[in-house]
Write an enzyme that holds these catalytic residues in place. Structure first.
Site, PDB file in Angstrom:
ATOM      1  N   HIS A 101       0.888  -1.165   0.000  1.00 34.92           N
ATOM      2  CA  HIS A 101       0.000   0.000   0.000  1.00 34.92           C
ATOM      3  C   HIS A 101       0.927   1.217   0.000  1.00 34.92           C
ATOM      4  CE1 HIS A 101      -2.417  -2.922   2.375  1.00 34.92           C
ATOM      5  NE2 HIS A 101      -3.472  -2.359   1.849  1.00 34.92           N
ATOM      6  N   ASP A 104       2.251   2.046   3.389  1.00 34.56           N
ATOM      7  CA  ASP A 104       3.180   1.106   4.039  1.00 34.56           C
ATOM      8  C   ASP A 104       4.607   1.537   3.770  1.00 34.56           C
ATOM      9  OD1 ASP A 104       0.923  -0.547   4.260  1.00 34.56           O
ATOM     10  OD2 ASP A 104       1.494  -1.751   2.512  1.00 34.56           O
TER      11      ASP A 104
HETATM   12  C1  XUL Z   1      -7.417  -6.579   4.224  1.00 33.04           C
HETATM   13  C2  XUL Z   1      -6.600  -7.008   3.084  1.00 33.04           C
HETATM   14  C3  XUL Z   1      -5.778  -5.931   2.446  1.00 33.04           C
HETATM   15  C4  XUL Z   1      -5.700  -6.015   0.970  1.00 33.04           C
HETATM   16  C5  XUL Z   1      -4.968  -4.856   0.349  1.00 33.04           C
HETATM   17  O1  XUL Z   1      -8.078  -7.609   4.860  1.00 33.04           O
HETATM   18  O2  XUL Z   1      -6.579  -8.145   2.710  1.00 33.04           O
HETATM   19  O3  XUL Z   1      -4.517  -5.979   3.009  1.00 33.04           O
HETATM   20  O4  XUL Z   1      -5.085  -7.185   0.561  1.00 33.04           O
HETATM   21  O5  XUL Z   1      -5.513  -3.642   0.683  1.00 33.04           O
END
Ligand code: XUL
Ligand code: CO
Length: 437
Positions: A101, A104
């Site tokens: 993300h 992150d």
């Molecule tokens: C949340 C989840 C996230 C997604 C990316 O449960 O799985 O980490 O994979 O936003």
């Protein structure tokens, strides 16, 4: 740079008889299965959020993870250093991909402009490290759920300014994903859902979400980003009812808003179980719609009803997962992305290696077992024979669309009843799978 894992060498394949805890017993990257290397079948990815940002905190206490390389600040310098550590880890592990993300990898600033600047400064290091190691970005995504501004959602917020912020944040995350040669980009619904319908205009929120995704499709084209777009279903957490609740709900939404040609699904095991499905079910629903794109590999806990995101170790799970993936032609742009975290009690850096090695070995075994089941052919043959009544006679006529209700009535009246049913032989089939496990 100082090494972060001085006592750990590159993880090697040592075979099933090895007793070395930091070696692969089954994942042999170059081994050919069904005409392709294991590396290319599995396309393993390490997630930045759990593996490099996870602290082990839970609602009852703070983080426990020992991460000696982290200086504890929210600075760009710390983030850049962490990026180098991340690549040392992924390189030693031998995973070909990673995923992030935006928030992150780089600290969020006081304004969008400052956040973008921070992001660029860390992306520069990510790019260098990708080049140095050959590790690639499986997908990027924007975190549209942690910051308090997203309290009512992002694309589905009642606040149009928040929608605008989300769009701007996705735009930047897409640009960076493109710059880093990402193979895809994921949209997970974050807080796109509701806590109570008393304050929610559901139709309006869904219309807005579709608008946001259409904007992303248009921008993707504009910048020439060729990666695959994914939607990741999840039924609950953080909201009570997430709009992208399961594969079927996502497909329905994508079809309704003419988005289906632009998206595939990223199926996560623990999300499937939270939705009251199996991973196998979700993969089958996606595969049948030609929308099986990628997987977030993890597992829940049999006794806990939330998204525990544990590393997958069950050979049954990985076998069924790989059977479905092979059935639908394998992973192309997607991968086996470990959206999984070490337990709060597993707080030492070496636990990150144990966790990933275990997950990779479990999937390697699942792949080999699934390939053996397919080569054996009895399972596929059984399913084919089960539907034999559709291959000729009245069945073939119905399938071809040529039969009418009147004709079927005449047919059954003549026979008096349907032909006798045959056993489904579930236990026989479960035993058959066990022959290979
Ligand atoms: C949340 C989840 C996230 C997604 C990316 O449960 O799985 O980490 O994979 O936003
Ligand atoms: Co996920």
């Amino acid at each position: 740079m100082k090494t972060a894992f001085p006592k750990i060498n590159k993880i090697a394949y040592e075979g099933p008889n090895s007793r070395h805890p930091l070696a692969f017993k089954h994942y042999n990257a170059d081994e050919i299965v069904e005409g392709k290397t294991m590396r290319d079948h599995l396309r393993f990815a390490v997630v930045y959020w759990h593996t490099f940002r996870g602290t082990g905190s839970d609602p009852f206490g703070p983080g426990t993870a020992i991460r000696p390389w982290d200086d504890g600040t929210n600075s760009v310098k710390n983030a850049q250093n962490r990026a180098r550590v991340a690549f040392e880890f992924i390189e030693k592990l031998g995973a070909p991909f990673y995923a992030w993300h935006d928030r992150d990898v780089a600290p969020e600033g006081r304004s969008l402009g400052e956040s973008n600047k921070n992001f660029d400064a860390v992306a520069k290091v990510l790019k260098e490290e990708q080049k140095r190691t050959g590790i690639k970005l499986l997908w990027g995504t924007a975190n549209l759920f942690s910051n308090p501004r997203f309290v009512h959602g992002a694309g589905t917020s009642c606040n149009a300014d928040v929608f605008a912020f989300a769009a701007a944040q996705i735009k930047k995350a897409l640009e960076v994903t493109h710059e880093l040669g990402g193979a895809g980009y994921t949209f997970w619904g974050g807080r796109e859902g509701y806590m109570t319908l008393l304050n929610t205009d559901m139709k309006r929120e869904l219309d807005h979400l579709a608008k946001l995704l259409h904007m992303a499709v248009a921008y993707k084209k504009q910048i020439g980003f060729k990666g695959q777009f994914y939607i990741e279903p999840k039924p609950k957490e953080p909201t009570k009812h997430q709009y992208d609740s399961d594969a079927a709900a996502c497909l329905n939404f994508l079809r309704e808003y003419d988005l289906l040609p632009h998206f595939k699904l990223n199926i996560e095991t623990n999300h499937a179980t939270l939705a009251g499905h199996t991973m196998q079910h979700e993969l089958e629903v996606s595969g049948a719609a030609n929308a099986l794109g990628s997987i977030d590999a993890n597992t829940g806990d049999e006794l806990l009803g939330w998204d525990t995101d544990q590393f997958p170790t069950s050979i049954y799970l990985t076998t069924h997962t790989m059977l479905a993936i092979l059935k639908y032609g394998g992973l192309t742009t997607g991968g086996v992305n470990f959206d999984a975290k070490v337990r709060r009690e597993s707080f030492e850096p070496v636990d990150l290696f144990h966790a990933h090695i275990g997950g990779m070995d479990a999937f390697a075994r699942g792949l080999k077992i699934a390939a053996a089941i397919r080569k054996d052919g009895r399972l596929a043959e059984f399913v084919k024979n089960r539907y034999a009544s559709w291959d000729s006679g009245i069945g073939a006529k119905i399938e071809s669309g040529k039969a009418t209700m009147r004709e079927l009535e005449t047919y059954i009246l003549k026979q008096g009843d349907a032909k006798t049913n045959v056993s489904g032989r579930q236990e026989f089939l479960e035993n058959l799978i066990n022959e290979f496990i």
